[in-house]
Every structure is written in C-alpha cells, then in structure tokens.
Design an enzyme around this catalytic site. Structure first.
Site, PDB file in Angstrom:
ATOM      1  N   TYR A  36     -30.801  37.872 -17.759  1.00 22.80           N
ATOM      2  CA  TYR A  36     -31.918  37.601 -16.862  1.00 22.80           C
ATOM      3  C   TYR A  36     -33.230  37.370 -17.613  1.00 22.80           C
ATOM      4  CZ  TYR A  36     -29.373  38.892 -12.576  1.00 22.80           C
ATOM      5  OH  TYR A  36     -28.510  38.933 -11.531  1.00 22.80           O
ATOM      6  N   GLN A  42     -33.942  35.480 -20.056  1.00 24.48           N
ATOM      7  CA  GLN A  42     -34.214  34.081 -20.364  1.00 24.48           C
ATOM      8  C   GLN A  42     -34.766  33.315 -19.175  1.00 24.48           C
ATOM      9  OE1 GLN A  42     -30.243  32.039 -21.153  1.00 24.48           O
ATOM     10  NE2 GLN A  42     -29.567  34.036 -20.418  1.00 24.48           N
ATOM     11  N   THR A 100     -32.770  24.427 -11.565  1.00 25.77           N
ATOM     12  CA  THR A 100     -31.652  25.104 -12.230  1.00 25.77           C
ATOM     13  C   THR A 100     -31.949  25.225 -13.712  1.00 25.77           C
ATOM     14  OG1 THR A 100     -29.319  25.025 -12.844  1.00 25.77           O
ATOM     15  CG2 THR A 100     -30.349  22.914 -12.406  1.00 25.77           C
ATOM     16  N   VAL A 101     -31.753  26.421 -14.243  1.00 26.56           N
ATOM     17  CA  VAL A 101     -31.951  26.618 -15.677  1.00 26.56           C
ATOM     18  C   VAL A 101     -30.890  25.874 -16.474  1.00 26.56           C
ATOM     19  CG1 VAL A 101     -33.088  28.853 -15.404  1.00 26.56           C
ATOM     20  CG2 VAL A 101     -30.605  28.763 -15.709  1.00 26.56           C
ATOM     21  N   ASP A 102     -29.753  25.588 -15.852  1.00 27.99           N
ATOM     22  CA  ASP A 102     -28.642  24.948 -16.560  1.00 27.99           C
ATOM     23  C   ASP A 102     -28.892  23.479 -16.890  1.00 27.99           C
ATOM     24  OD1 ASP A 102     -27.001  27.225 -16.630  1.00 27.99           O
ATOM     25  OD2 ASP A 102     -26.316  26.863 -14.594  1.00 27.99           O
TER      26      ASP A 102
END
Length: 420
Positions: A297, A299, A142-144
């Site tokens: 998108y 990033q 996850t990018v988060d």
C-alpha cells in the site's frame, strides 16, 4: 429541460491522486451549477449506489474539496466489487438505475480501471433501454498503467516515482553494507499482468551499472537458472545485487511464482509474495544473505512524493469528464494523449468505452531489454516524463495535512434494503 444531478464513485484499489480526479469532477460540476444540480458520491464506491448510500457533496465547502487534490486514498471510500454480466444479474444494474432515477441523477462519473469501465458502459446501455438515459463517463485510474488508448493512467506516475526513489535509496543502503552484510535486496511491487511499475524501478539508474540490476516483468517468462546466474554474477562484480520484482512474475506456463491459491472479489488470483519466494530461492541455491521489502500500500498511498505530472493529469481527466458530459457525450473515457516530438507535452482526448472495457495494456517488447532483466532507452523515454515535478501537500507539525470530509448521507427514497 430541468438540470440533473451527478453521481461520482471511486472503484478498486486507490491511488495517491484519485482524489485529484474527484476534485476535478466536483469543481467542474460546481462551475456548471446552471446545468448540474447536486453532486452525490457513492459511499464505498459502487456499493454506495446499490445500497442507496449517497454522500451529499454539497455539504463540503470549497476549501475541503480543493484539498482533495493533495489527499491520497479514496476520500469517499472505494470497494472491490465487480458487477456480474447483465445476463447473470440484471437486477444489480436495474437497481443502480432505480437509485439514479429516485435521486434525479443524469450523470454517472465512475473513477476506476478496466472493470469499472465495463460497468460504466453497461449502465449507459441499460439505462437507455429502461427509458431513463444516463450519461456515463469513465474517469481513468489505475496504478498498473494497463488501460488501453490513454498514453498513461492517472495514478501510475506517482507510483513510478515512489518505486524509483525507494529503489535508489535502498540500493545506497545495501551498497554501504555489502562488504560484511546483505548481498541481495528485493523490492516487490504491484503489477499482476503488466510490468509498468517494476519497469519504473529502472529510473533509479543515473549511470550504467547502477541499481536495480535485475527487473522481473510478468511479460517475460521467469527462468530460474538464468535469474540465479545473473544474481551471482552481479554480486561477484559489484558486491551486491538489487532486484525489483513485479508481483505477477511468472513461469513460461503462466504459473505465478507466488500463487496463493485463492482469488479476490474480481476473480483475480491472490498472489502470496514473490519477494520472499525469490529470497528463499537465492538463499537455498546461492547461500547469499538477503533482505526484501513489500512496497504494497505504501507505493500507492505516498502522496508526499507524488509526481506533479500525475497530479495535473488526474485533475484534468476529472474536469474533462464533466465537460464531455455537458457536451452530450456518453460511454466514453477521457484519456491522456502524448504530444509528438522530442519535448514532452500532453493533452486530454477521449476513447469509447466499448473498446476500453476489460482490455489490458502490457509493456511493449521494445521497452524491455534483450536479456529481459531491464528496460531499453525507448522504455526510459516513455517513463521518465511521467515522474517529473513535485507537488507537495501542505505540512503541519511535520506531517502532511489531508482533507477530512463530513460525508453527510442523503435520505433514502427507496423502500427496503438492497444486499449485493
């Protein structure tokens, strides 16, 4: 005991390095061909299993699989599809197990975030009660950066690097033009509830006073008056102001600055754009000329500037998932463990899915500056190692060369169509 086949699927928003995890899973499985038979991948994530649309990964050659390591997005297709609870829709889980049983699948590798961890856990539990046990391993992505237990999430380091570099470059542009043009620049980044990505913008700062001058975190209640004062003071002092804003910036009552009034497939509120909201606020209240940009998108797809640390970790957790399954482990997630001490180092550990599923890890208070508009040294010390190193894809004719899969589907064995 006959060897079982393996099923791999990608879930949710993709990253610049999720395919590196896929590469790790597939290469490790192939090295253990005495214990694992065919490797299948879900076409468009978990929907591929529900619809019995399985990609025969054995049709892909070794060079193509190796190229996944430097290929962005989800090579096998992903989806935003959240399975309901067992109580609400047991049929979906039973369908998964029916498909796995029909194709002699005994290993389930699910590459995603918190929701997919929950699905992975439920499949493991239900398969046992149905008399067809499946070893379910969750591969973190996850990018988060909001999964618990793991020091950081594969996918985050590359987004952090992209945001830091983009902030630095845009700030140089604004600084060069601020005498007669733009005074305020706003970069909106992902992060619904956790401000990790926005925090990474601070890594653009090489010395005190550098941009970004303001970071907005979901964890810090937005105060309009304080924000506008900070913007004006910065412009007065430096001639310009650069802001990195998390899409999840919100008021003290929990209302998002940019709530679009709709929800996505996971039940999350759709956010309508915090950057233009802030820009309009600045224009109407301060009269300053502005520009804003949506990283969106870009990033999470920017493999050309991926963090080498991130690539290595994404690949490592993919391999570890297979190794753990072959050791007989089940309902766990391989995770990144940071070494103790001043020098950065890491290893792969594990965490139980029962404690991972549906839990979000927020930015610690000690990582956020006292005024709420920046990060502390502790935050910088945490973030900086994650963007280290370059891992460029091969280039040809000036553009990156990425893997292109055949994606040959396996013949269906079950009758009828399943429509989720």
């Amino acid at each position: 005991m006959s060897k079982k086949n393996a099923f791999y699927a990608q879930s949710g928003g993709v990253t610049a390095v999720i395919n590196a995890s896929a590469c790790g899973v597939i290469e490790a499985a192939r090295e253990h061909s005495d214990k694992i038979g065919h490797v299948y991948a879900g076409q468009n994530g978990i929907l591929g299993a529900l619809r019995e649309e399985l990609i025969d990964v054995n049709q892909e050659d070794a060079d193509t699989i190796a190229a996944l390591r430097h290929t962005p997005s989800g090579a096998f297709g992903s989806c935003r599809y959240k399975l309901k609870s067992l109580e609400e829709n047991r049929a979906e889980y039973e369908r998964l197990i029916e498909v796995f049983k029909a194709h002699d699948i005994g290993y389930f590798f699910y590459n995603g975030g918190g929701d997919s961890a929950d699905t992975c856990l439920k499949v493991s539990q239900l398969s046992e009660t149905m008399g067809y046990p499946i070893q379910a391993i969750h591969v973190p992505k996850t990018v988060d950066n909001d999964l618990p237990f793991t020091d950081n999430c594969p996918g985050f380091g590359s987004v952090a690097k992209y945001v830091a570099v983009s902030t630095m470059e845009a700030a140089l542009d604004v600084a060069s033009m601020c005498a007669t043009s733009t005074k305020v620049f706003i970069l909106e980044v992902m992060g619904r509830h956790a401000g990790w990505i926005a925090a990474a913008g601070a890594l653009a700062q090489q010395q005190e006073g550098d941009a970004p001058h303001i970071i907005l975190f979901p964890e810090v209640a937005f105060d309009k008056e304080q924000f506008l004062k900070k913007v004006q003071d910065t412009v007065d002092q430096k001639g310009y102001c650069v802001i990195v804003a998390s899409e999840g910036a919100q008021y003290a009552d929990g209302t998002f600055l940019a709530d679009a009034g709709t929800t996505d497939a996971f039940g999350h509120k759709q956010l309508g754009g915090v950057a233009p909201t802030l820009a309009n606020m600045i224009k109407s209240e301060l009269g300053l000329k502005y520009h804003w940009a949506l990283a969106d998108y870009l990033q999470r797809a920017a493999r050309h500037i991926a963090s080498a640390t991130d690539v290595a970790q994404a690949y490592a957790v993919g391999r570890a998932a297979v190794e753990m399954a072959l050791e007989g482990k089940n309902a766990i997630m391989p995770c990144i463990v940071r070494d103790q001490g001043p020098q950065y180092g890491w290893s792969v550990g594990e965490a139980p899915l029962s404690e991972v599923a549906n839990v979000e890890k927020m930015m610690p208070k000690e990582y956020i500056s006292e005024d709420g508009f920046g990060i502390t040294q502790a935050g910088r010390d945490y973030l900086l190692p994650l963007i280290q190193g370059e891992d460029y894809p091969p280039f040809k004719n000036g553009v990156p060369q990425y893997a292109k899969l055949k994606k040959v589907l396996v013949a269906k064995k079950l009758k009828g169509e399943f429509k989720p």
